[in-house]
Design an enzyme around this catalytic site. Structure first.
Site, PDB file in Angstrom:
ATOM      1  N   ASP A  91      -5.178 -70.214   6.071  1.00 29.98           N
ATOM      2  CA  ASP A  91      -5.164 -68.888   5.468  1.00 29.98           C
ATOM      3  C   ASP A  91      -3.723 -68.542   5.105  1.00 29.98           C
ATOM      4  O   ASP A  91      -2.779 -69.207   5.522  1.00 29.98           O
ATOM      5  CB  ASP A  91      -5.784 -67.850   6.392  1.00 29.98           C
ATOM      6  CG  ASP A  91      -5.071 -67.733   7.722  1.00 29.98           C
ATOM      7  OD1 ASP A  91      -3.938 -68.230   7.838  1.00 29.98           O
ATOM      8  OD2 ASP A  91      -5.644 -67.149   8.647  1.00 29.98           O
ATOM      9  N   ASP A 133     -15.757 -69.740   8.021  1.00 30.87           N
ATOM     10  CA  ASP A 133     -14.934 -69.947   9.214  1.00 30.87           C
ATOM     11  C   ASP A 133     -15.071 -68.723  10.090  1.00 30.87           C
ATOM     12  O   ASP A 133     -15.330 -67.622   9.606  1.00 30.87           O
ATOM     13  CB  ASP A 133     -13.455 -70.142   8.850  1.00 30.87           C
ATOM     14  CG  ASP A 133     -12.757 -68.801   8.621  1.00 30.87           C
ATOM     15  OD1 ASP A 133     -12.119 -68.296   9.566  1.00 30.87           O
ATOM     16  OD2 ASP A 133     -12.875 -68.238   7.518  1.00 30.87           O
TER      17      ASP A 133
END
Length: 375
Positions: A89, A264
């Site tokens: 991320d 996720d």
């Protein structure tokens, strides 16, 4: 990265992501390895659960151990000894979750290091540089994760700034000569018109995949479903779709029904450490006294190391004694549960039997099937 789409069942998609480091069958769930480890697990144990790709956290790895230590080893793969692909991320979500100790500007975000209080600045360019040093197979753009609730005006300003940051992320990513994949992140809160603008703007910039961000942040489940139903058809069909930070098993099922390819969440690992275990018929809270003398496996239908070797009574004992092994065995099981769920969804799509799979999934848990509002 190459995305191959094999077949569909309704809006659900069966395909794969092809990387130099390996193939990821989709729909896929990515375990979260925040600090360069899926908590308590070796890379070999994570792989044994069926995981083919994991997620790393740019923000936390930037603060500790830092880019220089990472580069001494090569990249994040070398540092943690995970051989498969890694998605990182951008750090945006973590920065914006800092609340009052950060200040958002057009240039980027000023904040205090949560470890030592030092002033730090993070912007799209720096995020791309960190992820380049991490060797991320999938890099996420730097964006603002719009909080919930947010009124339309705030959500519009936030989304528009995220679009400008997306272009800056794209430019710096290309400037670094990064040959890996870069994903855009669709924002706009619960407002369909803002999501439309975000998708259009990101597609014009051009990315290797598109994530739906700003969901599972406190909004009603019906709003999450509505936004997915509205947004997914607008994402180019030849690009993977990623629902960030989601979620519960039923959220994965509902995301797949609406066309999501990647997920996720920390839930399977975090819940495992708290004795909250996912099984075919629902949830087992292993620290409850009723499991004290239960000699049966956690889930008779599960093939994980934990279920093949240990009883509920043993897992209960380990949990009550705060033994590290208990958290590890629980984590192995929960991660395997998620991977078995994804494998079941993939098989159902291949066979054109997704809705039958969904019906049985909810029947086993004693819950109704949520409505699906798609053409």
């Amino acid at each position: 990265m190459k995305f191959e789409l094999d077949t569909t069942d309704g809006r659900a998609r069966r395909g794969r992501l092809v990387f130099e480091r390996g193939v990821v069958e989709t729909p896929a769930f990515m375990p979260v390895g925040t600090y360069g480890t899926v908590k308590g697990m070796t890379p070999e144990e994570v792989e044994a659960t069926g995981a083919q790709i994991i997620l790393g956290n740019t923000f936390h790895l930037w603060l500790r151990p830092g880019q220089e230590i990472m580069k001494l080893h090569g990249d994040l793969h070398d540092f943690m000894q995970w051989k498969g692909p890694i998605l990182t991320d951008s750090g945006g979500f973590q920065v914006f979750s800092l609340g009052d100790i950060r200040k958002i500007t057009e240039q980027g975000v000023h904040f205090r290091n949560p470890i030592n209080g030092d002033p730090i600045f993070l912007d799209p360019e720096k995020s791309m540089e960190i992820q380049y040093d991490l060797g991320s197979d999938i890099v996420m753009i730097f964006d603002e994760c719009t909080p919930y609730p947010a009124d339309w005006d705030y959500a519009k300003c936030s989304m528009e700034m995220s679009l400008r940051w997306a272009k800056r992320s794209r430019d710096r990513f290309d400037g670094l000569g990064n040959k890996n994949a870069l994903f855009g992140i669709i924002q706009g809160s619960v407002y369909e018109d803002l999501r439309d603008i975000s998708v259009k703007g990101l597609v014009e910039i051009g990315f290797d995949g598109y994530a739906v961000g700003g969901l599972a942040v406190g909004e009603p489940k019906a709003d999450m479903h509505r936004i997915l139903e509205h947004v997914c058809p607008q994402i180019p069909a030849d690009k993977p779709r990623y629902l960030m930070g989601v979620g519960k098993p039923e959220d994965l099922v509902e995301g797949v029904r609406r066309g999501i390819d990647m997920f996720d969440c920390v839930m399977p690992t975090r819940n495992a450490r708290n004795g909250h275990l996912f099984v075919t018929d629902g949830v087992v809270k292993i620290r409850n006294a009723k499991h004290k003398s239960d000699t049966s496996p956690l889930d008779a239908e599960c093939d994980c190391y934990t279920c093949r070797n240990y009883s509920r009574a043993y897992l209960h004992h380990l949990d009550r004694c705060n033994e590290i092994l208990g958290a590890r065995l629980n984590t192995i099981h929960n991660l395997r549960y998620y991977q078995r769920l994804m494998a079941g969804l993939r098989k159902a799509i291949e066979e054109g039997k997704l809705e039958s799979f969904v019906t049985e999934f909810y029947q086993r848990q004693g819950r109704p099937v949520p409505p699906l509002n798609v053409d």
